[in-house]
Design a protein around this motif. Structure first.
Motif, PDB file in Angstrom:
ATOM      1  N   SER A 215       0.830  -1.195   0.000  1.00 29.60           N
ATOM      2  CA  SER A 215       0.000   0.000   0.000  1.00 29.60           C
ATOM      3  C   SER A 215       0.867   1.249   0.000  1.00 29.60           C
ATOM      4  O   SER A 215       1.872   1.332   0.724  1.00 29.60           O
ATOM      5  CB  SER A 215      -0.911   0.003   1.231  1.00 29.60           C
ATOM      6  N   GLU A 217       0.267   3.880   1.396  1.00 29.47           N
ATOM      7  CA  GLU A 217       0.255   4.480   2.732  1.00 29.47           C
ATOM      8  C   GLU A 217       1.409   3.973   3.600  1.00 29.47           C
ATOM      9  O   GLU A 217       1.750   4.596   4.608  1.00 29.47           O
ATOM     10  CB  GLU A 217      -1.079   4.196   3.420  1.00 29.47           C
ATOM     11  N   GLU A 239      -2.341   2.620  -4.506  1.00 33.15           N
ATOM     12  CA  GLU A 239      -3.276   3.259  -3.586  1.00 33.15           C
ATOM     13  C   GLU A 239      -4.487   2.354  -3.396  1.00 33.15           C
ATOM     14  O   GLU A 239      -5.127   1.964  -4.379  1.00 33.15           O
ATOM     15  CB  GLU A 239      -3.727   4.607  -4.160  1.00 33.15           C
ATOM     16  N   PRO A 240      -4.829   1.980  -2.149  1.00 34.41           N
ATOM     17  CA  PRO A 240      -6.069   1.227  -1.931  1.00 34.41           C
ATOM     18  C   PRO A 240      -7.254   2.018  -2.466  1.00 34.41           C
ATOM     19  O   PRO A 240      -7.293   3.254  -2.376  1.00 34.41           O
ATOM     20  CB  PRO A 240      -6.129   1.090  -0.404  1.00 34.41           C
ATOM     21  N   ARG A 246      -8.283  -0.374   3.123  1.00 31.16           N
ATOM     22  CA  ARG A 246      -7.061  -0.140   3.884  1.00 31.16           C
ATOM     23  C   ARG A 246      -7.021  -0.970   5.164  1.00 31.16           C
ATOM     24  O   ARG A 246      -5.966  -1.418   5.593  1.00 31.16           O
ATOM     25  CB  ARG A 246      -6.932   1.340   4.218  1.00 31.16           C
ATOM     26  N   LEU A 251      -6.628  -6.957   2.309  1.00 28.69           N
ATOM     27  CA  LEU A 251      -5.859  -5.879   1.679  1.00 28.69           C
ATOM     28  C   LEU A 251      -4.936  -6.379   0.572  1.00 28.69           C
ATOM     29  O   LEU A 251      -4.919  -5.785  -0.514  1.00 28.69           O
ATOM     30  CB  LEU A 251      -5.058  -5.122   2.733  1.00 28.69           C
ATOM     31  N   LEU A 255      -4.989  -4.973  -3.227  1.00 32.57           N
ATOM     32  CA  LEU A 255      -3.835  -4.326  -3.859  1.00 32.57           C
ATOM     33  C   LEU A 255      -3.544  -4.930  -5.227  1.00 32.57           C
ATOM     34  O   LEU A 255      -3.207  -4.208  -6.171  1.00 32.57           O
ATOM     35  CB  LEU A 255      -2.599  -4.447  -2.956  1.00 32.57           C
TER      36      LEU A 255
END
Length: 541
Positions: A215, A217, A239-240, A246, A251, A255
Protein backbone atom coordinates in the motif's frame (compact mmCIF):
# COMPACT_ATOMS: atom_id res chain seq x y z
CA UNK A 1 35.11 8.30 -21.05
CA UNK A 2 37.80 7.43 -18.50
CA UNK A 3 41.44 8.17 -19.31
CA UNK A 4 44.90 8.45 -17.79
CA UNK A 5 45.34 11.75 -16.02
CA UNK A 6 47.51 14.21 -17.92
CA UNK A 7 47.51 12.22 -21.16
CA UNK A 8 43.96 12.32 -22.52
CA UNK A 9 41.13 14.77 -21.82
CA UNK A 10 38.16 12.75 -20.55
CA UNK A 11 35.11 12.85 -18.28
CA UNK A 12 36.88 10.89 -15.54
CA UNK A 13 40.63 10.86 -14.98
CA UNK A 14 42.56 8.08 -13.23
CA UNK A 15 46.18 7.82 -12.16
CA UNK A 16 46.62 4.01 -12.22
CA UNK A 17 44.85 1.79 -14.75
CA UNK A 18 44.79 -1.46 -12.81
CA UNK A 19 43.28 -0.03 -9.65
CA UNK A 20 40.75 1.99 -11.63
CA UNK A 21 39.61 -0.98 -13.73
CA UNK A 22 39.28 -3.18 -10.66
CA UNK A 23 37.16 -0.55 -8.90
CA UNK A 24 34.82 -0.25 -11.90
CA UNK A 25 34.60 -4.03 -12.24
CA UNK A 26 33.88 -4.55 -8.54
CA UNK A 27 31.03 -2.03 -8.81
CA UNK A 28 29.50 -4.01 -11.69
CA UNK A 29 30.27 -1.37 -14.33
CA UNK A 30 30.38 -2.59 -17.96
CA UNK A 31 33.82 -1.80 -19.39
CA UNK A 32 34.84 -1.15 -23.00
CA UNK A 33 38.63 -0.83 -22.94
CA UNK A 34 40.50 0.74 -25.86
CA UNK A 35 43.68 -1.23 -25.29
CA UNK A 36 45.21 -4.69 -25.60
CA UNK A 37 43.04 -7.52 -24.27
CA UNK A 38 45.92 -8.89 -22.19
CA UNK A 39 46.22 -5.67 -20.19
CA UNK A 40 42.55 -5.83 -19.21
CA UNK A 41 42.73 -9.50 -18.30
CA UNK A 42 45.73 -8.98 -16.02
CA UNK A 43 44.06 -6.01 -14.34
CA UNK A 44 40.78 -7.70 -13.41
CA UNK A 45 42.02 -11.30 -13.02
CA UNK A 46 42.29 -11.10 -9.19
CA UNK A 47 38.56 -10.34 -8.99
CA UNK A 48 37.27 -13.22 -11.12
CA UNK A 49 35.15 -15.47 -8.93
CA UNK A 50 31.51 -15.55 -10.02
CA UNK A 51 30.77 -16.04 -13.70
CA UNK A 52 27.08 -15.39 -13.12
CA UNK A 53 27.62 -11.94 -11.62
CA UNK A 54 30.44 -10.39 -13.65
CA UNK A 55 29.72 -7.29 -15.76
CA UNK A 56 30.47 -7.19 -19.49
CA UNK A 57 34.12 -6.43 -20.27
CA UNK A 58 35.32 -5.88 -23.86
CA UNK A 59 38.59 -4.86 -25.48
CA UNK A 60 38.47 -2.77 -28.65
CA UNK A 61 41.53 -2.20 -30.82
CA UNK A 62 42.68 1.42 -31.01
CA UNK A 63 42.12 1.48 -34.78
CA UNK A 64 38.69 -0.15 -34.48
CA UNK A 65 39.79 -3.30 -36.30
CA UNK A 66 38.89 -5.74 -33.50
CA UNK A 67 36.18 -6.11 -30.88
CA UNK A 68 36.93 -8.80 -28.30
CA UNK A 69 34.42 -9.77 -25.60
CA UNK A 70 36.39 -10.94 -22.56
CA UNK A 71 33.98 -11.38 -19.64
CA UNK A 72 30.27 -11.23 -18.92
CA UNK A 73 28.93 -14.00 -21.12
CA UNK A 74 25.83 -14.20 -18.91
CA UNK A 75 25.45 -10.41 -18.84
CA UNK A 76 25.14 -9.76 -22.58
CA UNK A 77 28.77 -9.12 -23.51
CA UNK A 78 28.40 -10.81 -26.89
CA UNK A 79 25.35 -8.68 -27.73
CA UNK A 80 27.41 -5.59 -26.93
CA UNK A 81 30.29 -6.91 -29.03
CA UNK A 82 28.01 -7.47 -32.03
CA UNK A 83 26.53 -3.96 -31.74
CA UNK A 84 29.95 -2.28 -31.46
CA UNK A 85 31.38 -4.37 -34.28
CA UNK A 86 28.44 -3.52 -36.53
CA UNK A 87 29.01 0.19 -35.86
CA UNK A 88 32.71 -0.22 -36.73
CA UNK A 89 32.07 -2.42 -39.75
CA UNK A 90 34.11 -5.38 -38.47
CA UNK A 91 33.39 -8.89 -37.19
CA UNK A 92 33.29 -9.39 -33.42
CA UNK A 93 35.77 -11.93 -32.04
CA UNK A 94 33.11 -14.08 -30.36
CA UNK A 95 34.46 -17.42 -29.14
CA UNK A 96 31.50 -18.73 -27.11
CA UNK A 97 30.84 -22.16 -28.62
CA UNK A 98 27.12 -22.24 -27.96
CA UNK A 99 26.51 -18.80 -29.43
CA UNK A 100 28.64 -19.54 -32.50
CA UNK A 101 26.72 -22.77 -33.12
CA UNK A 102 23.20 -21.66 -32.26
CA UNK A 103 23.29 -17.92 -32.99
CA UNK A 104 22.22 -17.00 -29.47
CA UNK A 105 23.36 -17.43 -25.88
CA UNK A 106 20.81 -19.85 -24.44
CA UNK A 107 22.20 -19.18 -20.97
CA UNK A 108 21.50 -15.44 -21.21
CA UNK A 109 17.71 -15.10 -21.42
CA UNK A 110 16.28 -11.61 -22.01
CA UNK A 111 15.11 -9.25 -19.29
CA UNK A 112 12.10 -10.63 -17.47
CA UNK A 113 13.42 -14.20 -17.47
CA UNK A 114 15.91 -15.97 -15.23
CA UNK A 115 17.92 -19.18 -15.59
CA UNK A 116 17.05 -21.65 -12.83
CA UNK A 117 20.58 -23.07 -12.48
CA UNK A 118 23.55 -21.72 -14.48
CA UNK A 119 25.59 -24.82 -13.64
CA UNK A 120 22.94 -27.11 -15.09
CA UNK A 121 22.65 -24.74 -18.05
CA UNK A 122 26.31 -25.22 -18.91
CA UNK A 123 25.90 -29.01 -18.86
CA UNK A 124 22.76 -28.72 -20.99
CA UNK A 125 24.48 -26.63 -23.66
CA UNK A 126 27.45 -29.02 -23.64
CA UNK A 127 25.04 -31.87 -24.45
CA UNK A 128 23.60 -29.87 -27.35
CA UNK A 129 27.08 -29.17 -28.68
CA UNK A 130 27.83 -32.89 -28.42
CA UNK A 131 24.98 -33.69 -30.81
CA UNK A 132 21.80 -33.89 -28.71
CA UNK A 133 18.59 -32.21 -29.87
CA UNK A 134 15.99 -30.40 -27.77
CA UNK A 135 12.37 -29.36 -27.65
CA UNK A 136 11.07 -26.04 -26.32
CA UNK A 137 8.15 -25.97 -23.91
CA UNK A 138 6.55 -22.68 -22.91
CA UNK A 139 6.68 -19.14 -24.24
CA UNK A 140 10.22 -18.39 -25.50
CA UNK A 141 9.92 -16.07 -28.53
CA UNK A 142 13.59 -15.05 -28.33
CA UNK A 143 14.50 -18.63 -29.27
CA UNK A 144 12.36 -18.65 -32.43
CA UNK A 145 15.25 -17.63 -34.67
CA UNK A 146 17.92 -19.63 -32.85
CA UNK A 147 19.55 -22.45 -34.81
CA UNK A 148 18.88 -25.02 -32.10
CA UNK A 149 18.82 -28.71 -33.05
CA UNK A 150 15.09 -29.32 -32.44
CA UNK A 151 13.05 -32.46 -32.25
CA UNK A 152 9.58 -33.01 -30.81
CA UNK A 153 10.77 -36.32 -29.37
CA UNK A 154 14.08 -35.01 -28.01
CA UNK A 155 15.27 -36.26 -24.65
CA UNK A 156 16.36 -32.75 -23.67
CA UNK A 157 13.84 -29.96 -23.10
CA UNK A 158 14.03 -26.21 -22.62
CA UNK A 159 11.17 -25.42 -20.24
CA UNK A 160 9.95 -21.87 -19.71
CA UNK A 161 7.88 -22.07 -16.54
CA UNK A 162 7.34 -20.22 -13.26
CA UNK A 163 7.31 -23.53 -11.41
CA UNK A 164 10.36 -24.65 -9.48
CA UNK A 165 12.92 -26.86 -11.20
CA UNK A 166 12.82 -30.42 -9.86
CA UNK A 167 16.49 -31.10 -10.50
CA UNK A 168 16.11 -33.13 -13.69
CA UNK A 169 19.33 -32.96 -15.68
CA UNK A 170 17.56 -33.36 -19.04
CA UNK A 171 15.85 -29.96 -18.63
CA UNK A 172 17.04 -26.39 -19.01
CA UNK A 173 14.52 -24.44 -16.92
CA UNK A 174 14.00 -20.72 -17.51
CA UNK A 175 11.65 -18.86 -15.18
CA UNK A 176 9.54 -15.99 -16.52
CA UNK A 177 9.16 -13.30 -13.88
CA UNK A 178 5.38 -13.63 -13.96
CA UNK A 179 4.39 -13.70 -10.28
CA UNK A 180 3.45 -10.66 -8.22
CA UNK A 181 3.18 -10.79 -4.43
CA UNK A 182 1.05 -8.22 -2.61
CA UNK A 183 1.73 -7.92 1.09
CA UNK A 184 0.43 -6.26 4.22
CA UNK A 185 2.81 -4.34 6.45
CA UNK A 186 4.86 -6.35 8.95
CA UNK A 187 8.41 -7.06 10.03
CA UNK A 188 10.76 -7.61 7.10
CA UNK A 189 11.59 -11.17 8.13
CA UNK A 190 7.89 -11.99 8.45
CA UNK A 191 7.08 -10.60 5.01
CA UNK A 192 9.92 -12.54 3.39
CA UNK A 193 8.94 -15.77 5.17
CA UNK A 194 5.30 -15.42 4.13
CA UNK A 195 6.11 -14.75 0.49
CA UNK A 196 8.56 -17.65 0.28
CA UNK A 197 6.11 -19.99 2.01
CA UNK A 198 3.35 -18.98 -0.39
CA UNK A 199 5.57 -19.51 -3.42
CA UNK A 200 6.62 -22.90 -2.11
CA UNK A 201 3.01 -23.92 -1.40
CA UNK A 202 2.19 -23.35 -5.06
CA UNK A 203 5.36 -24.93 -6.39
CA UNK A 204 6.66 -21.62 -7.76
CA UNK A 205 10.32 -20.71 -8.04
CA UNK A 206 11.52 -17.63 -6.14
CA UNK A 207 13.13 -16.48 -9.40
CA UNK A 208 9.63 -16.24 -10.95
CA UNK A 209 8.76 -13.37 -8.60
CA UNK A 210 8.56 -10.11 -10.55
CA UNK A 211 7.68 -7.58 -7.87
CA UNK A 212 6.51 -6.97 -4.33
CA UNK A 213 3.42 -4.74 -4.03
CA UNK A 214 2.33 -2.82 -0.93
CA UNK A 215 0.00 0.00 0.00
CA UNK A 216 1.22 3.50 -0.83
CA UNK A 217 0.25 4.48 2.73
CA UNK A 218 3.08 2.26 3.98
CA UNK A 219 5.65 3.67 1.57
CA UNK A 220 8.02 5.05 4.20
CA UNK A 221 8.27 1.82 6.20
CA UNK A 222 11.80 0.45 5.91
CA UNK A 223 10.61 -3.14 6.48
CA UNK A 224 9.05 -3.26 3.01
CA UNK A 225 12.23 -2.09 1.29
CA UNK A 226 14.25 -4.57 3.34
CA UNK A 227 11.91 -7.41 2.39
CA UNK A 228 12.05 -6.52 -1.32
CA UNK A 229 15.85 -6.39 -1.16
CA UNK A 230 15.93 -9.83 0.50
CA UNK A 231 13.69 -11.22 -2.21
CA UNK A 232 15.75 -9.37 -4.87
CA UNK A 233 12.71 -7.82 -6.57
CA UNK A 234 11.47 -4.27 -7.14
CA UNK A 235 9.08 -2.77 -4.59
CA UNK A 236 5.99 -1.10 -6.03
CA UNK A 237 3.17 0.79 -4.36
CA UNK A 238 -0.52 1.21 -5.17
CA UNK A 239 -3.28 3.26 -3.59
CA UNK A 240 -6.07 1.23 -1.93
CA UNK A 241 -9.33 2.02 -3.71
CA UNK A 242 -11.34 2.75 -0.58
CA UNK A 243 -10.98 3.37 3.13
CA UNK A 244 -12.50 -0.05 3.78
CA UNK A 245 -9.78 -1.69 1.71
CA UNK A 246 -7.06 -0.14 3.88
CA UNK A 247 -8.19 -1.88 7.05
CA UNK A 248 -9.54 -5.05 5.47
CA UNK A 249 -7.97 -8.44 6.08
CA UNK A 250 -8.15 -8.87 2.30
CA UNK A 251 -5.86 -5.88 1.68
CA UNK A 252 -3.23 -7.87 -0.33
CA UNK A 253 -5.93 -9.10 -2.75
CA UNK A 254 -7.32 -5.57 -3.04
CA UNK A 255 -3.83 -4.33 -3.86
CA UNK A 256 -3.47 -6.88 -6.65
CA UNK A 257 -6.79 -5.75 -8.12
CA UNK A 258 -5.62 -2.15 -8.05
CA UNK A 259 -2.13 -2.89 -9.36
CA UNK A 260 -2.56 -5.26 -12.28
CA UNK A 261 -4.07 -4.30 -15.62
CA UNK A 262 -3.47 -7.66 -17.29
CA UNK A 263 -5.18 -11.04 -16.93
CA UNK A 264 -3.88 -12.96 -13.94
CA UNK A 265 -4.71 -15.91 -11.75
CA UNK A 266 -5.09 -15.44 -7.99
CA UNK A 267 -3.27 -18.33 -6.37
CA UNK A 268 -4.24 -18.23 -2.72
CA UNK A 269 -7.28 -17.15 -0.76
CA UNK A 270 -5.93 -17.23 2.78
CA UNK A 271 -6.26 -13.55 3.64
CA UNK A 272 -4.97 -13.98 7.18
CA UNK A 273 -1.44 -14.70 5.97
CA UNK A 274 -0.94 -11.09 4.82
CA UNK A 275 0.18 -12.08 1.32
CA UNK A 276 -1.55 -12.74 -1.99
CA UNK A 277 -0.01 -14.03 -5.21
CA UNK A 278 -1.00 -13.34 -8.79
CA UNK A 279 0.30 -15.41 -11.70
CA UNK A 280 0.38 -13.94 -15.19
CA UNK A 281 0.68 -16.09 -18.32
CA UNK A 282 3.58 -13.85 -19.47
CA UNK A 283 6.54 -12.13 -17.87
CA UNK A 284 5.56 -8.89 -16.14
CA UNK A 285 7.39 -5.58 -16.43
CA UNK A 286 7.38 -4.31 -12.81
CA UNK A 287 7.50 -0.71 -14.04
CA UNK A 288 3.90 -1.14 -15.26
CA UNK A 289 2.71 -1.92 -11.72
CA UNK A 290 1.80 1.03 -9.48
CA UNK A 291 4.84 3.18 -8.85
CA UNK A 292 8.16 3.08 -7.04
CA UNK A 293 8.92 4.99 -3.89
CA UNK A 294 10.38 8.29 -5.00
CA UNK A 295 13.94 9.05 -4.09
CA UNK A 296 15.70 12.38 -3.58
CA UNK A 297 19.46 12.30 -3.15
CA UNK A 298 21.34 15.49 -2.35
CA UNK A 299 24.95 15.21 -3.48
CA UNK A 300 28.11 17.29 -3.43
CA UNK A 301 30.32 17.29 -6.51
CA UNK A 302 33.40 18.10 -4.49
CA UNK A 303 35.55 21.04 -5.56
CA UNK A 304 35.11 20.28 -9.26
CA UNK A 305 37.56 17.56 -10.21
CA UNK A 306 35.91 14.24 -11.10
CA UNK A 307 38.45 12.26 -9.08
CA UNK A 308 37.44 14.18 -5.93
CA UNK A 309 33.76 13.27 -6.26
CA UNK A 310 32.85 10.45 -3.88
CA UNK A 311 31.71 7.23 -5.63
CA UNK A 312 28.28 7.34 -3.94
CA UNK A 313 27.59 10.70 -5.62
CA UNK A 314 28.54 9.32 -9.03
CA UNK A 315 26.32 6.27 -8.44
CA UNK A 316 23.39 8.51 -7.54
CA UNK A 317 23.88 10.52 -10.73
CA UNK A 318 24.05 7.36 -12.82
CA UNK A 319 20.77 6.08 -11.32
CA UNK A 320 18.85 9.36 -11.51
CA UNK A 321 15.90 10.04 -13.76
CA UNK A 322 15.97 13.77 -12.97
CA UNK A 323 18.85 16.08 -12.04
CA UNK A 324 18.36 19.52 -10.49
CA UNK A 325 20.78 22.26 -9.55
CA UNK A 326 22.43 25.52 -10.41
CA UNK A 327 23.22 25.35 -14.13
CA UNK A 328 27.00 25.58 -13.67
CA UNK A 329 27.02 22.68 -11.21
CA UNK A 330 24.72 20.53 -13.34
CA UNK A 331 27.15 20.88 -16.24
CA UNK A 332 30.00 19.86 -13.93
CA UNK A 333 28.03 16.74 -12.95
CA UNK A 334 28.23 15.29 -16.48
CA UNK A 335 28.44 13.21 -18.47
CA UNK A 336 24.71 12.53 -18.29
CA UNK A 337 22.59 10.16 -20.33
CA UNK A 338 20.23 11.41 -23.02
CA UNK A 339 17.24 9.93 -21.16
CA UNK A 340 17.95 11.88 -17.96
CA UNK A 341 15.89 15.02 -17.46
CA UNK A 342 17.88 18.08 -16.44
CA UNK A 343 16.24 20.94 -14.53
CA UNK A 344 18.90 23.68 -14.33
CA UNK A 345 18.05 26.94 -12.57
CA UNK A 346 19.60 30.18 -11.39
CA UNK A 347 21.74 30.06 -8.28
CA UNK A 348 19.27 32.16 -6.24
CA UNK A 349 16.26 29.86 -6.74
CA UNK A 350 17.19 27.39 -4.00
CA UNK A 351 13.82 26.97 -2.24
CA UNK A 352 11.90 26.74 -5.49
CA UNK A 353 14.41 24.14 -6.67
CA UNK A 354 14.02 22.12 -3.46
CA UNK A 355 10.21 22.11 -3.72
CA UNK A 356 10.42 21.06 -7.37
CA UNK A 357 12.70 18.17 -6.39
CA UNK A 358 10.14 16.89 -3.88
CA UNK A 359 7.33 17.20 -6.42
CA UNK A 360 9.28 15.08 -8.91
CA UNK A 361 10.33 12.51 -6.30
CA UNK A 362 6.78 12.20 -4.95
CA UNK A 363 5.76 11.00 -8.43
CA UNK A 364 8.06 8.01 -7.96
CA UNK A 365 11.07 9.42 -9.81
CA UNK A 366 14.72 9.12 -8.78
CA UNK A 367 15.90 12.69 -8.31
CA UNK A 368 19.37 14.07 -7.62
CA UNK A 369 19.94 17.57 -6.27
CA UNK A 370 23.42 18.78 -7.19
CA UNK A 371 25.59 21.05 -5.03
CA UNK A 372 29.23 21.92 -5.29
CA UNK A 373 31.57 20.88 -2.49
CA UNK A 374 29.67 19.27 0.36
CA UNK A 375 25.86 19.68 0.12
CA UNK A 376 25.61 20.33 3.85
CA UNK A 377 28.10 23.23 3.90
CA UNK A 378 26.36 26.45 2.77
CA UNK A 379 24.60 24.41 0.09
CA UNK A 380 21.43 22.62 -0.94
CA UNK A 381 21.02 20.03 1.83
CA UNK A 382 19.79 22.70 4.25
CA UNK A 383 17.39 24.13 1.65
CA UNK A 384 15.96 20.68 0.92
CA UNK A 385 15.40 19.97 4.62
CA UNK A 386 13.89 23.43 5.13
CA UNK A 387 11.40 22.77 2.33
CA UNK A 388 10.44 19.42 3.86
CA UNK A 389 10.18 20.89 7.36
CA UNK A 390 7.77 23.58 6.16
CA UNK A 391 5.59 21.20 4.14
CA UNK A 392 2.51 19.28 5.29
CA UNK A 393 2.48 17.20 2.11
CA UNK A 394 2.39 13.51 3.06
CA UNK A 395 3.70 12.54 -0.37
CA UNK A 396 6.85 14.57 0.27
CA UNK A 397 7.30 12.94 3.66
CA UNK A 398 7.17 9.51 1.98
CA UNK A 399 10.07 10.33 -0.36
CA UNK A 400 13.28 8.42 0.39
CA UNK A 401 15.64 11.28 1.21
CA UNK A 402 19.40 10.84 1.54
CA UNK A 403 22.35 13.22 1.65
CA UNK A 404 25.71 12.17 0.22
CA UNK A 405 28.71 14.06 1.62
CA UNK A 406 31.26 15.68 -0.61
CA UNK A 407 34.69 17.28 -0.39
CA UNK A 408 34.08 20.90 0.61
CA UNK A 409 36.04 23.82 -0.84
CA UNK A 410 37.66 24.41 2.54
CA UNK A 411 38.87 20.82 2.79
CA UNK A 412 40.11 20.73 -0.81
CA UNK A 413 42.03 23.99 -0.37
CA UNK A 414 43.45 22.89 2.98
CA UNK A 415 44.63 19.58 1.51
CA UNK A 416 46.59 21.35 -1.23
CA UNK A 417 48.15 23.75 1.24
CA UNK A 418 48.98 21.05 3.78
CA UNK A 419 46.94 20.94 6.99
CA UNK A 420 45.87 24.43 8.05
CA UNK A 421 42.69 22.91 9.52
CA UNK A 422 44.73 20.53 11.67
CA UNK A 423 43.27 21.93 14.91
CA UNK A 424 39.98 23.59 15.87
CA UNK A 425 38.49 25.64 13.04
CA UNK A 426 35.22 27.17 11.86
CA UNK A 427 33.62 27.94 8.52
CA UNK A 428 31.95 31.30 8.00
CA UNK A 429 30.06 32.69 5.03
CA UNK A 430 30.65 36.41 4.54
CA UNK A 431 27.52 36.76 2.42
CA UNK A 432 24.75 38.79 4.04
CA UNK A 433 22.09 37.67 1.55
CA UNK A 434 20.48 35.40 4.16
CA UNK A 435 21.69 36.95 7.44
CA UNK A 436 22.46 40.47 8.66
CA UNK A 437 26.03 41.75 8.50
CA UNK A 438 25.86 42.47 12.22
CA UNK A 439 25.62 38.74 12.92
CA UNK A 440 28.60 38.08 10.65
CA UNK A 441 30.65 40.67 12.50
CA UNK A 442 29.70 39.18 15.86
CA UNK A 443 30.67 35.68 14.82
CA UNK A 444 33.94 36.87 13.27
CA UNK A 445 34.88 38.61 16.49
CA UNK A 446 34.12 35.57 18.64
CA UNK A 447 35.94 33.18 16.29
CA UNK A 448 38.99 35.45 16.24
CA UNK A 449 38.93 35.78 20.02
CA UNK A 450 38.71 31.98 20.35
CA UNK A 451 41.84 31.66 18.18
CA UNK A 452 40.07 29.40 15.68
CA UNK A 453 41.38 28.89 12.16
CA UNK A 454 38.71 30.48 9.94
CA UNK A 455 37.62 29.39 6.45
CA UNK A 456 35.73 32.17 4.63
CA UNK A 457 33.10 31.18 2.06
CA UNK A 458 31.57 33.81 -0.29
CA UNK A 459 34.29 36.29 0.71
CA UNK A 460 33.49 39.07 -1.77
CA UNK A 461 31.28 39.96 -4.71
CA UNK A 462 30.50 42.95 -6.93
CA UNK A 463 27.47 43.72 -4.77
CA UNK A 464 29.50 43.76 -1.52
CA UNK A 465 33.13 44.68 -2.29
CA UNK A 466 33.77 46.20 1.17
CA UNK A 467 32.86 43.29 3.43
CA UNK A 468 36.09 41.27 3.20
CA UNK A 469 38.20 44.26 4.19
CA UNK A 470 35.84 44.93 7.10
CA UNK A 471 36.13 41.25 8.15
CA UNK A 472 39.94 41.42 7.96
CA UNK A 473 39.99 44.56 10.10
CA UNK A 474 38.18 42.60 12.82
CA UNK A 475 40.51 39.60 12.52
CA UNK A 476 43.62 41.84 12.67
CA UNK A 477 42.54 43.02 16.12
CA UNK A 478 43.28 39.50 17.41
CA UNK A 479 45.86 38.02 15.01
CA UNK A 480 49.48 38.85 14.35
CA UNK A 481 50.41 40.45 11.06
CA UNK A 482 52.48 37.40 10.01
CA UNK A 483 49.56 34.97 10.43
CA UNK A 484 49.50 32.68 7.35
CA UNK A 485 46.48 33.04 5.06
CA UNK A 486 45.79 30.45 2.34
CA UNK A 487 44.03 31.59 -0.83
CA UNK A 488 42.65 28.78 -2.99
CA UNK A 489 40.92 29.82 -6.19
CA UNK A 490 39.02 27.21 -8.24
CA UNK A 491 40.81 24.41 -6.43
CA UNK A 492 40.02 21.13 -8.18
CA UNK A 493 39.03 22.88 -11.41
CA UNK A 494 41.04 23.79 -14.51
CA UNK A 495 43.22 26.81 -13.87
CA UNK A 496 43.02 26.50 -10.09
CA UNK A 497 45.61 28.43 -8.10
CA UNK A 498 46.94 28.28 -4.56
CA UNK A 499 48.79 31.08 -2.75
CA UNK A 500 49.86 31.69 0.81
CA UNK A 501 50.26 35.25 2.08
CA UNK A 502 50.37 36.89 5.49
CA UNK A 503 47.46 38.63 7.12
CA UNK A 504 49.28 41.94 6.71
CA UNK A 505 49.76 41.36 2.97
CA UNK A 506 46.18 40.28 2.26
CA UNK A 507 43.88 42.76 0.49
CA UNK A 508 40.40 42.35 -0.97
CA UNK A 509 41.87 42.80 -4.47
CA UNK A 510 43.56 39.38 -4.02
CA UNK A 511 40.20 37.62 -3.66
CA UNK A 512 37.04 37.02 -5.68
CA UNK A 513 33.85 35.01 -5.19
CA UNK A 514 35.59 31.80 -6.31
CA UNK A 515 38.37 32.09 -3.74
CA UNK A 516 38.49 30.15 -0.49
CA UNK A 517 40.21 32.18 2.25
CA UNK A 518 41.69 30.24 5.20
CA UNK A 519 43.03 32.46 7.97
CA UNK A 520 45.39 30.66 10.33
CA UNK A 521 45.34 30.71 14.14
CA UNK A 522 48.16 31.90 16.41
CA UNK A 523 49.79 28.45 16.10
CA UNK A 524 49.49 27.99 12.32
CA UNK A 525 52.91 27.55 10.74
CA UNK A 526 54.39 27.98 7.28
CA UNK A 527 57.58 26.37 5.97
CA UNK A 528 59.31 25.24 2.78
CA UNK A 529 60.80 21.76 2.36
CA UNK A 530 60.54 20.50 -1.17
CA UNK A 531 57.38 22.59 -1.45
CA UNK A 532 55.72 25.27 0.62
CA UNK A 533 53.47 23.90 3.37
CA UNK A 534 51.04 25.36 5.88
CA UNK A 535 49.78 23.48 8.91
CA UNK A 536 48.23 24.03 12.31
CA UNK A 537 49.73 21.78 15.00
CA UNK A 538 47.43 19.55 16.98
CA UNK A 539 48.68 21.03 20.29
CA UNK A 540 48.78 24.35 22.07
CA UNK A 541 51.67 25.62 24.19
Amino acid sequence: MHALQGRVQADVAYSELGAHLRELYARGTPIIALCAAGIVIRCVAPLLSNKGAEPPVLAVAEDGSAVVPLLGGLAGVNVMARDIAAALGVSPAITTSGELRFGTCVLNPPEGYALADPGQGKRFVSDLLAGESTRVEGDAPWLDDAQLPRSASARLAIRVTPHAWNGREDELVIHPRSVVAAVALGEASEIVARVRASLQAHGLAPLSLAALVASSEDMAHAALAEAAASLNVPLRFVEPRSADDRSSASLPHKLLNAALRIPYETLNDDHAQGVALALSPLAIDPHTIGRARGRLTVIGLGPGSADLMVPAARDALDEATDILGYETYVKMAGPLRADQRVHATDNREEMQRARHAFELASEGRSVVMVSSGDPGVFAMAAAVLEALDASDNNAWAAVELSIVPGVSAALATAAQAGAPLGHDFCMLSLSDNLKPWSIIENRLRHAAQADLVMAFYNPISRARPWQLDKALDIVREYRAADTPVVLGRDIGRPGGTLRTVTLAELHSADVDMRTMVIVGSSTTRRFSKGAQWVYTPRWYQ
